[in-house]
Design a protein around this motif. Structure first.
Motif, PDB file in Angstrom:
ATOM      1  N   GLU A 160       1.322  -7.857  -5.369  1.00 49.04           N
ATOM      2  CA  GLU A 160       0.292  -6.929  -5.844  1.00 49.04           C
ATOM      3  C   GLU A 160       0.744  -5.505  -5.511  1.00 49.04           C
ATOM      4  O   GLU A 160       1.039  -5.200  -4.359  1.00 49.04           O
ATOM      5  N   LEU A 161       0.801  -4.681  -6.541  1.00 50.63           N
ATOM      6  CA  LEU A 161       1.221  -3.287  -6.372  1.00 50.63           C
ATOM      7  C   LEU A 161       0.099  -2.370  -6.858  1.00 50.63           C
ATOM      8  O   LEU A 161      -0.023  -2.098  -8.037  1.00 50.63           O
ATOM      9  N   PRO A 162      -0.749  -1.901  -5.928  1.00 52.40           N
ATOM     10  CA  PRO A 162      -1.808  -0.963  -6.303  1.00 52.40           C
ATOM     11  C   PRO A 162      -1.311   0.478  -6.237  1.00 52.40           C
ATOM     12  O   PRO A 162      -0.542   0.827  -5.350  1.00 52.40           O
ATOM     13  N   TRP A 163      -1.754   1.279  -7.181  1.00 50.07           N
ATOM     14  CA  TRP A 163      -1.498   2.718  -7.106  1.00 50.07           C
ATOM     15  C   TRP A 163      -2.430   3.308  -6.056  1.00 50.07           C
ATOM     16  O   TRP A 163      -3.449   2.712  -5.719  1.00 50.07           O
ATOM     17  N   PRO A 164      -2.116   4.482  -5.536  1.00 53.86           N
ATOM     18  CA  PRO A 164      -2.972   5.074  -4.510  1.00 53.86           C
ATOM     19  C   PRO A 164      -4.397   5.324  -5.021  1.00 53.86           C
ATOM     20  O   PRO A 164      -4.590   5.643  -6.194  1.00 53.86           O
ATOM     21  N   GLY A 165      -5.348   5.154  -4.119  1.00 53.94           N
ATOM     22  CA  GLY A 165      -6.745   5.468  -4.414  1.00 53.94           C
ATOM     23  C   GLY A 165      -7.182   6.626  -3.538  1.00 53.94           C
ATOM     24  O   GLY A 165      -6.378   7.466  -3.144  1.00 53.94           O
ATOM     25  N   GLU A 166      -8.436   6.633  -3.190  1.00 61.61           N
ATOM     26  CA  GLU A 166      -8.992   7.699  -2.350  1.00 61.61           C
ATOM     27  C   GLU A 166      -8.504   7.597  -0.908  1.00 61.61           C
ATOM     28  O   GLU A 166      -8.283   8.589  -0.244  1.00 61.61           O
ATOM     29  N   ARG A 207       8.230   4.049  -8.258  1.00 61.24           N
ATOM     30  CA  ARG A 207       9.566   3.579  -7.848  1.00 61.24           C
ATOM     31  C   ARG A 207       9.549   2.078  -7.585  1.00 61.24           C
ATOM     32  O   ARG A 207      10.432   1.333  -8.030  1.00 61.24           O
ATOM     33  N   TRP A 208       8.511   1.613  -6.865  1.00 62.48           N
ATOM     34  CA  TRP A 208       8.413   0.174  -6.597  1.00 62.48           C
ATOM     35  C   TRP A 208       8.259  -0.601  -7.901  1.00 62.48           C
ATOM     36  O   TRP A 208       8.841  -1.669  -8.059  1.00 62.48           O
ATOM     37  N   ARG A 209       7.470  -0.063  -8.837  1.00 62.39           N
ATOM     38  CA  ARG A 209       7.316  -0.751 -10.122  1.00 62.39           C
ATOM     39  C   ARG A 209       8.680  -0.895 -10.813  1.00 62.39           C
ATOM     40  O   ARG A 209       9.017  -1.971 -11.305  1.00 62.39           O
ATOM     41  N   GLY A 248     -11.106   1.709 -10.256  1.00 63.98           N
ATOM     42  CA  GLY A 248     -10.679   3.006 -10.755  1.00 63.98           C
ATOM     43  C   GLY A 248      -9.201   3.343 -10.632  1.00 63.98           C
ATOM     44  O   GLY A 248      -8.803   4.474 -10.900  1.00 63.98           O
ATOM     45  N   ARG A 249      -8.370   2.378 -10.257  1.00 58.82           N
ATOM     46  CA  ARG A 249      -6.942   2.680 -10.148  1.00 58.82           C
ATOM     47  C   ARG A 249      -6.118   1.516 -10.686  1.00 58.82           C
ATOM     48  O   ARG A 249      -6.547   0.364 -10.653  1.00 58.82           O
ATOM     49  N   PRO A 250      -4.921   1.817 -11.177  1.00 55.11           N
ATOM     50  CA  PRO A 250      -4.061   0.746 -11.701  1.00 55.11           C
ATOM     51  C   PRO A 250      -3.582  -0.177 -10.588  1.00 55.11           C
ATOM     52  O   PRO A 250      -3.270   0.282  -9.485  1.00 55.11           O
ATOM     53  N   ILE A 251      -3.544  -1.459 -10.916  1.00 51.59           N
ATOM     54  CA  ILE A 251      -2.958  -2.453 -10.026  1.00 51.59           C
ATOM     55  C   ILE A 251      -2.095  -3.366 -10.885  1.00 51.59           C
ATOM     56  O   ILE A 251      -2.562  -3.931 -11.873  1.00 51.59           O
ATOM     57  N   ARG A 281       0.864  -1.182   0.000  1.00 53.39           N
ATOM     58  CA  ARG A 281       0.000   0.000   0.000  1.00 53.39           C
ATOM     59  C   ARG A 281       0.893   1.223   0.000  1.00 53.39           C
ATOM     60  O   ARG A 281       1.927   1.251   0.671  1.00 53.39           O
ATOM     61  N   CYS A 282       0.486   2.223  -0.755  1.00 52.39           N
ATOM     62  CA  CYS A 282       1.215   3.491  -0.740  1.00 52.39           C
ATOM     63  C   CYS A 282       0.225   4.624  -0.968  1.00 52.39           C
ATOM     64  O   CYS A 282      -0.887   4.397  -1.443  1.00 52.39           O
ATOM     65  N   HIS A 283       0.632   5.829  -0.603  1.00 49.76           N
ATOM     66  CA  HIS A 283      -0.255   6.971  -0.804  1.00 49.76           C
ATOM     67  C   HIS A 283       0.338   8.007  -1.752  1.00 49.76           C
ATOM     68  O   HIS A 283      -0.194   9.097  -1.872  1.00 49.76           O
TER      69      HIS A 283
END
Length: 188
Positions: free
Chosen positions: A97-103, A55-57, A74-77, A46-48
């Motif tokens: 699993e690397l999700p981009w930040p969401g709400e 960077r992690w990608r 609604g966000r890239p994973i 998880r990141c915000h």
């Protein structure tokens, strides 16, 4: 390919792993969950900040292969298959699993949850997952249970989720492995 722990872009999550492992063990104990015989198929971050996700990608691209990139809620994973596993308790995770930040803003950037596969009918997932947890553990203050049905744009399999969290780390349960879900996306 490099071991993920030797990749400069991933040093922060390498350093975070002992903390995550301890927090996950503590949550399992509180819940009365015996994880020794359970199959956990992937681990998630998880990141915000988008810059952290990017960077992690870059780091994971140096030590594994991109398995899937999808828009979910609604966000890239991105899912990466690593050459060397991330070891947590008795598990060896090769899928990250690397999700981009969401709400939602997370208090901590780093490892956040594991996902356990409970094969069986999707409609009985909640019953099967809750049966593994003690009533005493579930009723403790600060323990949260959430159900959801996240769905990728091309997913063909119903993949409900039951998540149990203490606000720091989370254990999620699914009826299908993430690789089975990715394979379902490839079918037209």
């Amino acid at each position: 390919m490099a071991n993920w722990q030797a990749v400069e872009e991933l040093h922060d999550i390498s350093a975070d792993l002992p903390h995550f492992t301890q927090a996950l063990t503590s949550l399992s104990t509180r819940l009365g969950l015996d994880v020794s015989s359970l199959e956990a198929d992937h681990i998630s971050l998880r990141c915000h900040q988008n810059t952290t996700a990017e960077r992690w990608r870059r780091g994971f691209e140096q030590c594994g292969a991109l398995l899937s990139e999808n828009i979910i809620n609604g966000r890239p994973i991105c899912l990466f298959k690593l050459d060397e596993p991330v070891c947590v308790a008795h598990w060896q995770f090769t899928v990250i699993e690397l999700p981009w930040p969401g709400e939602k803003r997370y208090p901590h950037e780093g490892w956040e949850h594991i996902e356990i596969v409970l094969p069986g009918a999707p409609e009985t997932l909640n019953t099967r997952a809750l049966a593994l947890l003690s009533d005493e553990g579930l009723s403790q203050p600060g323990i949260f249970v959430k159900t959801s049905s996240p769905k990728g744009e091309r997913e063909r399999l119903p993949n409900p989720t039951l998540a149990v969290s203490d606000g720091s780390v989370t254990i999620k349960f699914h009826p299908w492995s993430i690789e089975a879900i990715v394979a379902s996306e490839q079918q037209e």
